[in-house]
Design an enzyme around this catalytic site. Structure first.
Site, mmCIF file in Angstrom:
data_model
loop_
_atom_site.group_PDB
_atom_site.id
_atom_site.type_symbol
_atom_site.label_atom_id
_atom_site.label_comp_id
_atom_site.label_asym_id
_atom_site.label_seq_id
_atom_site.Cartn_x
_atom_site.Cartn_y
_atom_site.Cartn_z
ATOM 1 C CE LYS D 94 17.784 -14.470 -1.519
ATOM 2 N NZ LYS D 94 18.803 -15.534 -1.631
ATOM 3 N N GLY D 155 20.769 -25.064 -0.805
ATOM 4 C CA GLY D 155 21.954 -25.898 -0.650
ATOM 5 C C GLY D 155 21.728 -27.370 -0.890
ATOM 6 C CB ALA D 181 17.085 -21.840 -2.947
ATOM 7 N N GLY D 182 18.513 -24.275 -4.647
ATOM 8 C CA GLY D 182 18.271 -25.640 -5.080
ATOM 9 C C GLY D 182 18.883 -26.005 -6.414
ATOM 10 C CG ASN D 203 26.255 -19.243 -2.541
ATOM 11 O OD1 ASN D 203 27.387 -19.680 -2.707
ATOM 12 N ND2 ASN D 203 25.977 -18.465 -1.521
ATOM 13 C CB THR D 204 25.029 -24.567 -2.564
ATOM 14 O OG1 THR D 204 24.570 -23.812 -1.448
ATOM 15 C CG2 THR D 204 25.575 -25.899 -2.100
#
Lengths: 253, 253, 253, 253
Positions: D94, D155, D181-182, D203-204
């Site tokens: 990635k 994040g 993301a986000g 993830n976050t």
């Protein structure tokens, strides 16, 4: 022209008188806003009319719309309205009946009751309401001269969060719709007007701006912009693009 | 005052010249808009300057910003810009490089290339772009006099859908930000200005309104309203309510 | 576990029985949804219990919640509820009182009246309502076992447009909140649960999907996802970024 | 089934390995998420493979997707990718190229360069990108096996703020789209899938939840729900209501 109870107004921005630093700032802000209708909490009016008499500082020619803030029931709202008229403040009244102390949301059922009584007594009645179609219909049937649904909680500056129901009310109700409470930015006032509101009422967003006098002017312009747009016929939206300039083959054809 | 390439402008609404019914309507709309900068597709200009010469109908004193619509590569954009200057249309150029024919989205990479070349050649370069921070940084580094991120696809009237990235660009880039494309309503123009845009460019929403001349006026007011609000310091938003009138105990104390 | 009127349920997706192609599809969809509470319009029930008797096709063990659709007043709702109980369909009732024929918006005032009467008569009462805090408080005071605010008009698939008021109701009311009407996508059901809804009711979005049985499963998963998220503590949002991977100096340190 | 570079996967939730309290929690969360593809920052990998070797705690059978976080240029990304492959971590990569330290936004131009080089060298390349159609087209042309547009800054838990452009990319690009993301809530993951994403990477929102293991399960369910809804054909939305129950004349006919 905006017509309420047979009176016509050319300006569609209504302002409130709370939260200003002093009367001078309030007066200048009202002047800049162009408002022809101003609301004032009867509680704030010193009924003995001394030096601090707030009404002295409301520009001349402005229609006064005393409100019943502080009322928690229809009965209390009715008493405040009568006191207001008896004090020489005219026969307009904005009904506010609020018992919820966190979000200051109006009580539609008590507001409808107060509307019925005060219309009977000859008042020009403008009820502040939680956006709900059936409640708006009852207020209209009771003789309200306009209905004033909230955009979001008073003083929250959160904009028109109740758009879905306000749009339905606009479509289904004949008396003027004045979007009241929650409008925090000129763009939100424009948007209310573009949606078809007849007017908006703004207080906190003006009074708590860094420069209230300039902000009053900004709201005046925004309301005018939104109204013209509504009357001029907004263009359609589309998912894909539509060239505004010719796009292909400039150099090659 | 808006400053671009050392020139100052008091009006922050830029308009386009496409899609109007005729030159007369275009001219009146531009006048009502108060625009001091107007974009025109070079393709639309009859370079022989005959009766239909569009430039005859752009109000005097207005800064012309020819655009490169029709260009699909940096090279084509550069050629159009040179032709524009050679035709006496001045040294400003709005770069549009578009090869996507469905959404008419600009090609940032080719646009950056064209920006570098044209800045070198002494043009005042304003690139139209797909909102992306790193691309905006490269345009700024290349000497762009402003960057023009799109709100949503050209002519879609969908408003500022790329708000997240446009806000970031506003915060991280020093040259003026002009929000271009997609603005369909005065409220959206106000909102762009409240967010901190230095100016907005509107074409389709004005030209395709039922009454373009009135709509031009509406956008002028809305842009002014949004700018004043930005400068006057918008109040904070809050989750709960904040009374603008005193709320408790009016009758009972 | 969801507790309503002393009964506990492990599934938080309620479904309706309208708009399915046939009873077979309805039955399979309800099974896939995992629903333990199902609403049915009494009108649709053939009270003679013949072959087309809808209740034959509601999975066993499911709590039946007859609704009063077709009622335009409190009085009519009360009569339908009594007829339902007399027909052996139990003592649960979802009150629907609707006189607006365009948006099918419930009449809170009449709904409150019907709630008072039916609670007195021993029913388990779940009123469908237009989101309004004071109306929800009155329903709770009248003994409603839950309140069912609409997300947007019935069958519109427009999602939770009344979010602002529904959030306030969730915060201020103790009985379970079931978001009903308007939920068109699994993501919207998840969102209602993340906001803190105790349950959601979905009918149109399942019954009118290309594949209702699969869509029922999708809503079941989405409701579970949203509930787990609510219970697991969603992370905070932030304006800027927070690296999830170490970002600087990998090769250079 | 999701197919990337000829491999098929039944689960469409990809997870990251950053920000967990410890390896044990990470491992359990990955297991609960059902993820079959997991990203790991090469920097975090102790290339000597000691006790804290993160790869020991990634469930067996999972496809590893090392990322180039820490890279600020195409060249750095290429070096990290080569190091990763040389360390026995396989040929997937990635690409993350980030020089903006506030919003951690990817640099599309450098990412395209790295994609070209690494595809040439036989890597399976999945570029993380700022949503932009022309950049996505170039990545696809360069041989990317998927494109990974961000929903909002890494994040930030702000959801899919770049919806407009991501939808356009979905429509115009053939390789799989993984929204990365986000995404902060299961409802947002569902929404991405309903829009047509082939997968999402989270993830976050999992790692920073109060209970990461439960939250991983919630995201798994939400992604499944959104995908089923996409495949089952969501119903149409409408402005007005559509009765799900028969509404008129129940008692009167």
């Amino acid at each position: 022209m905006l017509t309420i109870a047979g009176q016509t107004f050319s300006n569609r921005l209504l302002t409130g008188t709370g939260k200003f630093k002093d009367h001078k700032e309030m007066k200048e802000a009202i002047e800049q806003s162009g408002s022809e209708i101003v609301t004032v909490a009867l509680r704030r009016v010193d009924l003995r009319g001394n030096d601090q008499y707030i009404l002295n500082d409301i520009p001349e020619g402005v229609q006064l719309m005393p409100n019943t803030s502080g009322a928690r029931t229809a009965e209390e709202a009715v008493r405040i309205a009568r006191l207001s008229r008896a004090s020489g403040m005219g026969n307009w009244v904005k009904i506010e009946v609020i018992s919820d102390q966190t979000y200051l949301l109006p009580d539609n059922e008590e507001t409808i009751k107060a509307t019925r009584i005060l219309v009977e007594e000859g008042f020009v009645v403008l009820p502040y309401m939680s956006p709900d179609l059936m409640a708006a219909k009852r207020m209209e049937e009771a003789g309200a001269s306009a209905v004033m649904p909230l955009g979001s909680p008073i003083g929250s500056n959160r904009g028109i969060r109740m758009k879905e129901m306000i749009s339905i009310i606009m479509e289904q109700i004949d008396v003027p719709i004045i979007v009241d409470a929650g409008i925090g930015k000129p763009s939100e006032a424009s948007e209310a007007m573009e949606m078809g509101a007849d007017a908006v009422l703004v207080n906190t967003a003006i009074a708590t701006a860094a420069s209230p006098v300039d902000m009053a002017k900004a709201f005046d312009l925004a309301v005018k912009a939104g109204r013209i747009a509504y009357e001029s016929g907004l263009g359609a939206t589309s998912k894909s693009a539509n060239a505004s300039s010719p796009l292909t083959g400039f150099l090659t054809t």
